[in-house]
Design an enzyme around this catalytic site. Sequence first.
Site, PDB file in Angstrom:
ATOM      1  N   LYS A  33      45.197  -2.336  23.753  1.00  0.00           N
ATOM      2  CA  LYS A  33      45.069  -1.370  24.948  1.00  0.00           C
ATOM      3  C   LYS A  33      45.721  -2.101  25.933  1.00  0.00           C
ATOM      4  O   LYS A  33      46.681  -1.290  26.675  1.00  0.00           O
ATOM      5  CB  LYS A  33      43.504  -1.314  25.367  1.00  0.00           C
ATOM      6  CG  LYS A  33      43.109  -0.779  26.531  1.00  0.00           C
ATOM      7  CD  LYS A  33      41.696  -0.911  26.855  1.00  0.00           C
ATOM      8  CE  LYS A  33      41.079  -1.679  27.461  1.00  0.00           C
ATOM      9  NZ  LYS A  33      41.434  -2.379  28.964  1.00  0.00           N
ATOM     10  N   ASN A  34      45.758  -3.304  26.359  1.00  0.00           N
ATOM     11  CA  ASN A  34      46.301  -3.729  27.272  1.00  0.00           C
ATOM     12  C   ASN A  34      47.660  -4.099  27.184  1.00  0.00           C
ATOM     13  O   ASN A  34      48.202  -4.534  28.204  1.00  0.00           O
ATOM     14  CB  ASN A  34      45.584  -5.217  27.685  1.00  0.00           C
ATOM     15  CG  ASN A  34      44.244  -5.125  28.374  1.00  0.00           C
ATOM     16  OD1 ASN A  34      43.624  -3.924  28.491  1.00  0.00           O
ATOM     17  ND2 ASN A  34      43.382  -6.258  28.435  1.00  0.00           N
ATOM     18  N   ARG A 104      40.851   0.590  36.234  1.00  0.00           N
ATOM     19  CA  ARG A 104      41.537   0.048  37.668  1.00  0.00           C
ATOM     20  C   ARG A 104      42.838  -0.094  37.041  1.00  0.00           C
ATOM     21  O   ARG A 104      43.895  -0.166  37.832  1.00  0.00           O
ATOM     22  CB  ARG A 104      40.718  -1.276  37.452  1.00  0.00           C
ATOM     23  CG  ARG A 104      39.600  -1.484  38.156  1.00  0.00           C
ATOM     24  CD  ARG A 104      38.939  -2.801  38.066  1.00  0.00           C
ATOM     25  NE  ARG A 104      40.090  -3.833  38.743  1.00  0.00           N
ATOM     26  CZ  ARG A 104      40.096  -3.820  40.096  1.00  0.00           C
ATOM     27  NH1 ARG A 104      39.427  -3.030  40.688  1.00  0.00           N
ATOM     28  NH2 ARG A 104      41.049  -4.644  40.553  1.00  0.00           N
ATOM     29  N   ARG A 133      37.864  -7.972  42.249  1.00  0.00           N
ATOM     30  CA  ARG A 133      39.066  -7.452  41.517  1.00  0.00           C
ATOM     31  C   ARG A 133      40.114  -6.678  42.664  1.00  0.00           C
ATOM     32  O   ARG A 133      40.454  -5.708  42.449  1.00  0.00           O
ATOM     33  CB  ARG A 133      39.177  -6.662  40.378  1.00  0.00           C
ATOM     34  CG  ARG A 133      38.283  -7.267  39.283  1.00  0.00           C
ATOM     35  CD  ARG A 133      38.155  -6.423  38.036  1.00  0.00           C
ATOM     36  NE  ARG A 133      39.143  -6.763  37.402  1.00  0.00           N
ATOM     37  CZ  ARG A 133      39.247  -6.133  35.913  1.00  0.00           C
ATOM     38  NH1 ARG A 133      38.319  -5.523  35.568  1.00  0.00           N
ATOM     39  NH2 ARG A 133      40.413  -6.053  35.199  1.00  0.00           N
ATOM     40  N   ASP A 317      37.919 -11.884  28.077  1.00  0.00           N
ATOM     41  CA  ASP A 317      37.730 -10.833  27.529  1.00  0.00           C
ATOM     42  C   ASP A 317      36.875 -10.771  26.170  1.00  0.00           C
ATOM     43  O   ASP A 317      36.389 -10.219  25.443  1.00  0.00           O
ATOM     44  CB  ASP A 317      38.724  -9.992  27.191  1.00  0.00           C
ATOM     45  CG  ASP A 317      39.466  -9.155  28.371  1.00  0.00           C
ATOM     46  OD1 ASP A 317      38.723  -9.304  29.406  1.00  0.00           O
ATOM     47  OD2 ASP A 317      40.462  -8.590  28.333  1.00  0.00           O
ATOM     48  N   ILE A 339      37.571 -16.902  35.461  1.00  0.00           N
ATOM     49  CA  ILE A 339      38.570 -15.616  35.582  1.00  0.00           C
ATOM     50  C   ILE A 339      37.980 -14.806  36.735  1.00  0.00           C
ATOM     51  O   ILE A 339      38.288 -14.380  37.744  1.00  0.00           O
ATOM     52  CB  ILE A 339      39.141 -15.168  34.388  1.00  0.00           C
ATOM     53  CG1 ILE A 339      39.571 -16.061  33.762  1.00  0.00           C
ATOM     54  CG2 ILE A 339      40.042 -14.020  34.970  1.00  0.00           C
ATOM     55  CD1 ILE A 339      40.868 -16.775  34.119  1.00  0.00           C
TER      56      ILE A 339
HETATM   57  C1  UD1 Z   1      43.739  -7.953  33.150  1.00  0.00           C
HETATM   58  C2  UD1 Z   1      43.355  -7.285  31.576  1.00  0.00           C
HETATM   59  C3  UD1 Z   1      41.479  -7.606  31.377  1.00  0.00           C
HETATM   60  C4  UD1 Z   1      41.374  -8.978  31.616  1.00  0.00           C
HETATM   61  C5  UD1 Z   1      42.399  -9.690  32.699  1.00  0.00           C
HETATM   62  C6  UD1 Z   1      42.083 -11.340  32.777  1.00  0.00           C
HETATM   63  C7  UD1 Z   1      44.675  -5.304  31.730  1.00  0.00           C
HETATM   64  C8  UD1 Z   1      44.707  -3.919  31.842  1.00  0.00           C
HETATM   65  N1  UD1 Z   1      43.502  -5.781  31.819  1.00  0.00           N
HETATM   66  O1  UD1 Z   1      43.171  -7.385  34.052  1.00  0.00           O
HETATM   67  O2  UD1 Z   1      41.149  -6.971  30.215  1.00  0.00           O
HETATM   68  O3  UD1 Z   1      40.113  -9.400  31.500  1.00  0.00           O
HETATM   69  O4  UD1 Z   1      43.643  -9.242  32.911  1.00  0.00           O
HETATM   70  O5  UD1 Z   1      42.644 -11.668  31.460  1.00  0.00           O
HETATM   71  O6  UD1 Z   1      45.512  -5.905  30.861  1.00  0.00           O
HETATM   72  N2  UD1 Z   1      43.221 -11.139  41.562  1.00  0.00           N
HETATM   73  C9  UD1 Z   1      43.205 -11.251  42.820  1.00  0.00           C
HETATM   74  N3  UD1 Z   1      44.216 -10.320  43.450  1.00  0.00           N
HETATM   75  C10 UD1 Z   1      45.064  -9.673  42.673  1.00  0.00           C
HETATM   76  C11 UD1 Z   1      44.961  -9.741  41.518  1.00  0.00           C
HETATM   77  C12 UD1 Z   1      44.058 -10.441  40.615  1.00  0.00           C
HETATM   78  O7  UD1 Z   1      42.590 -12.085  43.548  1.00  0.00           O
HETATM   79  O8  UD1 Z   1      45.823  -9.119  43.217  1.00  0.00           O
HETATM   80  C13 UD1 Z   1      42.325 -11.958  40.926  1.00  0.00           C
HETATM   81  C14 UD1 Z   1      41.082 -11.248  39.934  1.00  0.00           C
HETATM   82  O9  UD1 Z   1      39.969 -10.899  40.839  1.00  0.00           O
HETATM   83  C15 UD1 Z   1      40.847 -12.247  38.945  1.00  0.00           C
HETATM   84  C16 UD1 Z   1      41.968 -12.815  38.717  1.00  0.00           C
HETATM   85  O10 UD1 Z   1      42.885 -12.549  39.701  1.00  0.00           O
HETATM   86  O11 UD1 Z   1      39.872 -13.118  39.407  1.00  0.00           O
HETATM   87  C17 UD1 Z   1      42.484 -12.502  37.322  1.00  0.00           C
HETATM   88  O12 UD1 Z   1      42.800 -11.169  37.463  1.00  0.00           O
HETATM   89  P1  UD1 Z   1      43.985 -10.184  36.701  1.00  0.00           P
HETATM   90  O13 UD1 Z   1      44.677 -11.237  35.693  1.00  0.00           O
HETATM   91  O14 UD1 Z   1      44.692  -9.560  37.817  1.00  0.00           O
HETATM   92  O15 UD1 Z   1      43.141  -9.093  35.853  1.00  0.00           O
HETATM   93  P2  UD1 Z   1      43.668  -7.728  35.411  1.00  0.00           P
HETATM   94  O16 UD1 Z   1      45.189  -7.812  35.372  1.00  0.00           O
HETATM   95  O17 UD1 Z   1      42.930  -6.774  36.516  1.00  0.00           O
END
Ligand code: UD1
Length: 431
Positions: A33-34, A104, A133, A317, A339
């Site tokens: 999916k991701n 999201r 997030r 995950d 995370i």
């Molecule tokens: C992706 C995955 C999700 C997985 C996550 C961590 C997809 C579609 N989803 O989510 O399944 O659980 O990676 O492996 O691929 N953060 C910030 N600012 C930002 C972006 C992120 O502070 O602009 C923080 C988030 O709140 C979190 C951390 O960074 O604490 C990691 O998040 P991120 O890697 O961005 O997760 P996703 O990409 O949303």
Amino acid sequence: MRRPVSSYPDIMDKIVIEGGHELHGEIRISGAKNAALPIIAATLLTPGWHTLYNVPDLRDIRTILSLMATLGVVWEKNGPDTLRINTADLSGCEASYDLVKTMRASVLVLGPLLVRMGRARVSLPGGCAIGARPINFHTQGLKKLGAEVVLEQGYVEAVISNRLPGGTVYFDFPSVTGTENLLMAAVLAKGTTVLKNVAREPEIGNLIDMLISMGAEIEGRDTDKLIIYGVESLNPAEITIIPDRIETGTYLIAVGAVGGEVKLTHCDPALLPALTEKLRLAGLDLTEMADCFLVRGNGSPLSVDIKTMVYPGFPTDLQAQMMALMTFADGTSFINETIFENRFMHVAELRRLGADIKVDGASAIVRGSGGLTGAKVMATDLRASASLVIAGLAAHGVTEVSRVYHLDRGYENLVKKLTGVGAVIQRKEDN
Ligand code: UD1
């Protein structure tokens, strides 16, 4: 041109599991999916027909395709898991709140829409069950590459007057979708972009392969520094989606909790280095082959400690599923979630099955009780739901997991796949 007709099962369904049946047989792992989500978004970068193989049939995939439809994209299924997407005529550049709030990852259209259309308007996703997030890395990064970005009425509005100049961006934290969004924006920039401290998840590698076959010039795949030499134009392309490592890990853990012997096919054992290490320490017998796993378990795992980290560390995950496994262990396990700040929603539900789990901030202490007892539980998010299914498969008696729509977001044919290996599990209407 056809669009798939939604035939998705009712979102109010529940899953009813009679625990205690060992798992034996074969499970075919679906596409990730991701990986599919950013690759579908990447097709927006250039007009034409793109072909994606090994695309899983999931609620999240349908959501992004609905979003693409609002932008003027059309698609057709060509066989069970081949998706052809035509991005020739885009008619919009906005991702509305109604769609973004349900998934999201919709924010992934921000980068490609901006550089294709010169403008993108994407709703801010807001918080969700596992944490706040934010998307500040996405927006700040786009600004660094030369876009004008403002937040207005709950929407991110990004504009460029010409091609993005490109630039250097350092990620405070290696965000997965943040890395993907900036990558997609940078490939059509006028200049060179350097992304530092990026995420290295295999799904990003899959996206890079897609972008390269579209004509992008990218160096540094699988490292924490990506150099993107912007090109003037791209071409439509085709790609095979990599196997879903989280689905793979979920079934490995299920065998550890319930016991049995299962072969997982069409997967990639190399994508789960941290999990396989931990499962071996927990006493599971794992044989890795080129594209399959043979897993044997006796339902009495040993306790192991887990700390979630970015790839190649232990995936967040799979934290909830591993916690379910540890409730059956003989001993105490420490689980540290680094995370997401609120990813223990499954704890209260696992306790309803008799689990002994204490949470202190970002850590949980699981005292293996040697057995859980079936109960009615509620799924709170995608991976939490999977942990409840694992717990239910190994518990004594009957477990009912409601709000199955969370599972539909990320597990293709879960009930069918588990029934195929001997689980007693049914999907029913929830009144
Ligand atoms: C992706 C995955 C999700 C997985 C996550 C961590 C997809 C579609 N989803 O989510 O399944 O659980 O990676 O492996 O691929 N953060 C910030 N600012 C930002 C972006 C992120 O502070 O602009 C923080 C988030 O709140 C979190 C951390 O960074 O604490 C990691 O998040 P991120 O890697 O961005 O997760 P996703 O990409 O949303």
